[in-house]
Design a protein around this motif. Sequence first.
Motif, mmCIF file in Angstrom:
data_model
loop_
_atom_site.group_PDB
_atom_site.id
_atom_site.type_symbol
_atom_site.label_atom_id
_atom_site.label_comp_id
_atom_site.label_asym_id
_atom_site.label_seq_id
_atom_site.Cartn_x
_atom_site.Cartn_y
_atom_site.Cartn_z
ATOM 1 N N ASP A 197 26.307 35.008 28.564
ATOM 2 C CA ASP A 197 25.366 33.928 28.822
ATOM 3 C C ASP A 197 25.582 33.378 30.241
ATOM 4 N N VAL A 198 24.564 33.512 31.110
ATOM 5 C CA VAL A 198 24.738 33.043 32.496
ATOM 6 C C VAL A 198 24.950 31.534 32.577
ATOM 7 N N THR A 199 24.629 30.808 31.494
ATOM 8 C CA THR A 199 24.840 29.357 31.545
ATOM 9 C C THR A 199 26.175 28.948 30.926
ATOM 10 N N ASN A 200 26.944 29.911 30.444
ATOM 11 C CA ASN A 200 28.286 29.596 29.949
ATOM 12 C C ASN A 200 29.100 28.967 31.094
ATOM 13 N N PRO A 201 29.700 27.789 30.863
ATOM 14 C CA PRO A 201 30.399 27.091 31.957
ATOM 15 C C PRO A 201 31.455 27.949 32.663
ATOM 16 N N LEU A 202 32.130 28.801 31.923
ATOM 17 C CA LEU A 202 33.141 29.666 32.549
ATOM 18 C C LEU A 202 32.501 30.564 33.601
ATOM 19 N N ILE A 203 31.326 31.068 33.272
ATOM 20 C CA ILE A 203 30.637 32.002 34.156
ATOM 21 C C ILE A 203 29.949 31.254 35.295
ATOM 22 N N ALA A 204 29.288 30.143 34.949
ATOM 23 C CA ALA A 204 28.590 29.377 35.979
ATOM 24 C C ALA A 204 29.567 28.844 37.021
ATOM 25 N N LYS A 205 30.779 28.468 36.578
ATOM 26 C CA LYS A 205 31.783 27.929 37.503
ATOM 27 C C LYS A 205 32.674 29.019 38.074
ATOM 28 N N GLY A 206 32.489 30.232 37.614
ATOM 29 C CA GLY A 206 33.279 31.335 38.153
ATOM 30 C C GLY A 206 34.740 31.301 37.754
ATOM 31 N N SER A 207 35.080 30.514 36.717
ATOM 32 C CA SER A 207 36.507 30.392 36.397
ATOM 33 C C SER A 207 36.921 31.359 35.298
ATOM 34 N N ILE A 208 36.454 32.597 35.421
ATOM 35 C CA ILE A 208 36.808 33.599 34.420
ATOM 36 C C ILE A 208 38.209 34.117 34.715
ATOM 37 N N PRO A 209 39.094 34.026 33.726
ATOM 38 C CA PRO A 209 40.443 34.547 33.954
ATOM 39 C C PRO A 209 40.424 36.074 33.960
ATOM 40 N N SER A 210 41.537 36.690 34.327
ATOM 41 C CA SER A 210 41.547 38.152 34.365
ATOM 42 C C SER A 210 41.781 38.690 32.967
ATOM 43 N N PHE A 211 41.460 39.945 32.785
ATOM 44 C CA PHE A 211 41.598 40.586 31.484
ATOM 45 C C PHE A 211 42.898 41.393 31.496
ATOM 46 N N PRO A 212 43.928 40.901 30.832
ATOM 47 C CA PRO A 212 45.244 41.542 30.941
ATOM 48 C C PRO A 212 45.262 42.980 30.413
ATOM 49 N N ASN A 213 44.335 43.325 29.484
ATOM 50 C CA ASN A 213 44.371 44.667 28.905
ATOM 51 C C ASN A 213 43.697 45.718 29.773
ATOM 52 N N LEU A 214 43.026 45.269 30.829
ATOM 53 C CA LEU A 214 42.267 46.237 31.633
ATOM 54 C C LEU A 214 43.028 46.595 32.896
ATOM 55 N N LYS A 215 43.066 47.897 33.201
ATOM 56 C CA LYS A 215 43.731 48.351 34.414
ATOM 57 C C LYS A 215 42.927 47.942 35.639
ATOM 58 N N ILE A 216 41.630 48.213 35.580
ATOM 59 C CA ILE A 216 40.755 47.818 36.682
ATOM 60 C C ILE A 216 39.919 46.651 36.213
ATOM 61 N N GLN A 217 40.050 45.535 36.900
ATOM 62 C CA GLN A 217 39.334 44.338 36.492
ATOM 63 C C GLN A 217 37.831 44.483 36.764
ATOM 64 N N PRO A 218 36.984 43.948 35.853
ATOM 65 C CA PRO A 218 35.541 43.988 36.112
ATOM 66 C C PRO A 218 35.194 43.135 37.348
ATOM 67 N N LYS A 219 34.239 43.619 38.136
ATOM 68 C CA LYS A 219 33.861 42.882 39.339
ATOM 69 C C LYS A 219 32.570 42.110 39.166
ATOM 70 N N THR A 220 31.784 42.477 38.169
ATOM 71 C CA THR A 220 30.520 41.775 37.941
ATOM 72 C C THR A 220 30.380 41.490 36.448
ATOM 73 N N LEU A 221 29.375 40.680 36.117
ATOM 74 C CA LEU A 221 29.142 40.345 34.713
ATOM 75 C C LEU A 221 28.726 41.589 33.928
ATOM 76 N N ASP A 222 27.934 42.461 34.565
ATOM 77 C CA ASP A 222 27.551 43.706 33.897
ATOM 78 C C ASP A 222 28.792 44.498 33.510
ATOM 79 N N GLU A 223 29.769 44.498 34.424
ATOM 80 C CA GLU A 223 30.987 45.261 34.142
ATOM 81 C C GLU A 223 31.809 44.635 33.022
ATOM 82 N N ILE A 224 31.691 43.317 32.831
ATOM 83 C CA ILE A 224 32.399 42.701 31.692
ATOM 84 C C ILE A 224 31.841 43.296 30.411
ATOM 85 N N PHE A 225 30.508 43.431 30.355
ATOM 86 C CA PHE A 225 29.910 43.994 29.144
ATOM 87 C C PHE A 225 30.403 45.422 28.942
ATOM 88 N N ILE A 226 30.287 46.217 30.007
ATOM 89 C CA ILE A 226 30.597 47.636 29.868
ATOM 90 C C ILE A 226 32.085 47.866 29.580
#
Lengths: 449, 209
Positions: A197-226
């Motif tokens: 959701d683009v209106t989710n405060p975490l996303i709107a404020k850009g304060s998304i933490p990193s994903f510890p289980n992923l070797k390569i961190q997603p760079k865009t919101l599309d990549e979070i989905f994928i």
Amino acid sequence: DHKKYKFRTMRQNLLDASDVLDEQIEIFSKIIQKHFNLSPSQFSDPTIQSQSEIYAVGRVVPDSPNAEGRLNTESLALETSRVMGIGRRVRLDLKKVEELSMFSGQIVALKGKNANGEYFLVDEILPLPYPDAPVSTEEEISESQESLEAESMKVIITSGPYFAEDSINTDLLLDFVNRLNNDIKPHVLIMFGPFIDVTNPLIAKGSIPSFPNLKIQPKTLDEIFIKVITPILRTINPLIQVILIPCTRDAISKHASYPQDSFDRKYLQLPKNFKCFSNPSTFQLNEAFFGCSNIDIFKDLVETTKGGLTFSRDRFDRISEHILQQRRYYPLFPGKTREILASKEKKIYKHIAGADLEIPYLGLTEFVGNVAPDVMIFPSELPCFARVVQNVVIINPGRFIKHKGGRGTFAQLSIAKPDLNDGRLTKVDNDEPVYLHNVWKRARIDLST
Amino acid sequence: NSIDSLQPLETTISDMERFAEVALLELSCPNCNIEFPFGGIIASNYYQMCYNGLQCKKCEHMFTPLQISSQLESCIRSHISLYYAGWLTCDDSTCGNATRQISVFGKRCLNDGCTGVMRYRYSDKQLYNQLLYFGSLFDREKNKNQELKPLYLTGDSDFPKDSLKESSIRALSEQNRELLEVNQGVVQKYLSDCGRRYVDMGSIFDFMV
């Protein structure tokens, strides 16, 4: 026809928009004339003075273009079509009507008189006829009977968000997929966005933490989905047919208006048991027709009501009837917008989201073939519910996850196998006999957490 | 949508003019919550571009690529949504009617007797330019050649105290190539769906069918 949703966005033409708004009034003029057996000569222009009582069809609008907030029975007007009243608007005098429920954008048929040129005094509101229910032939019924091995078809319905507003935690989604595969085992799963959701405060404020289980961190919101959601969805048993319906707040859709084009399954790297449908969309599962619209009509539609009978009824029932009568998934106009307070001192509001109506294409939000679906699903922020209104099953599955991450709700729909002999299908005599599906008699809905 | 009187060709006007009225891209620091306008690889009192990304000057937090691109995308979407809110204004200055109501004659003003013409307050051209502006901030060539719209005027209270050398801007543009490309991609996603970018041949030639 899904290709019709593939129009380019961000280029609305005001004239195309007004053509559609005019057409809506004209379409209903014809439906009403036919249903009440009235001749076109009994309809005339309600905006001009006349001696006699007339019938008029138009759109309910506020009596001032700058009206804000809730409308009351004193502040409503009727907008005429180009043909009927050169698009003029006239104030409504509703003192003689005892029961009513109206909303901005509603197409209504009225009987009354404009005695002084300033007001149209309404005597009677003509109820719009409900659309027909879909039917199937004997052959089609036996086909769906055979296709079902089990006693009933099981459909699970969920609606986003699937993330909380303070963390991107996938535990609940993982747990849910586990239950689907091992306990629930439905035939079909219908998932509504927003996924991200683009209106989710975490996303709107850009304060998304990193994903510890992923070797390569997603760079865009599309990549979070994928990288985060697709792997979970891929573990859904391939025997379960999954239908994804977007939301205009979904980051993974570049089409940010309603009606909205479907997601791109290949881009999202989803397997073949996934189907991506448009928003809204109408489709058939066995014999049953489903109508799905992912825009919060139950929250947005605010009525002006009058009368004890109207008021004592359930609000969801009234709104469902409005949707059925208007034969459109989102009959409200103008669509709702959502603002947040950007500055307390200066009282500046910032627009963040809305119904995002693509008015020239509102035709795509009308009921397909003028037929009311057997089951209609409208995800809403309001608590989940399931009701039968005018023999249509209306479902709001509720949010999958609560704002703070608590477990939300989903809906489980079981429709008993159609059987020509158990008397639950109604035969309609025609040249060839056809049957009403009566899904409301055969369905059971559980709202679970 | 209509041709607004006589104007120079869209392609010949400079970015300065094209972006005269765009809204700035406001970023907020995920660590200290300070908000600041982002104007590409330029001097600013609030942020600096380093060789490995964007840094908040107040708390020295390094933004991850996602922390920039998610804010950019969210901002683009709020602009698109504002466009779809469909606010109209009357062009008659004595009327100035602002509404989301649309007459069945789209351009007619709904105020009694007003002969003004209604237009979208947020036009598709404005939205298109807004997207182009966001794109320009992450355009490597434009950054290198210092062709970006300046954020501040001399005399502004937060006019940057330091300035960036041309050589370091060039180097930073190359070093942050991936970051720029990722965000370019986000803007392109929406530009690729933007109807204004394409000429609808069907509607031009439909008289021939």
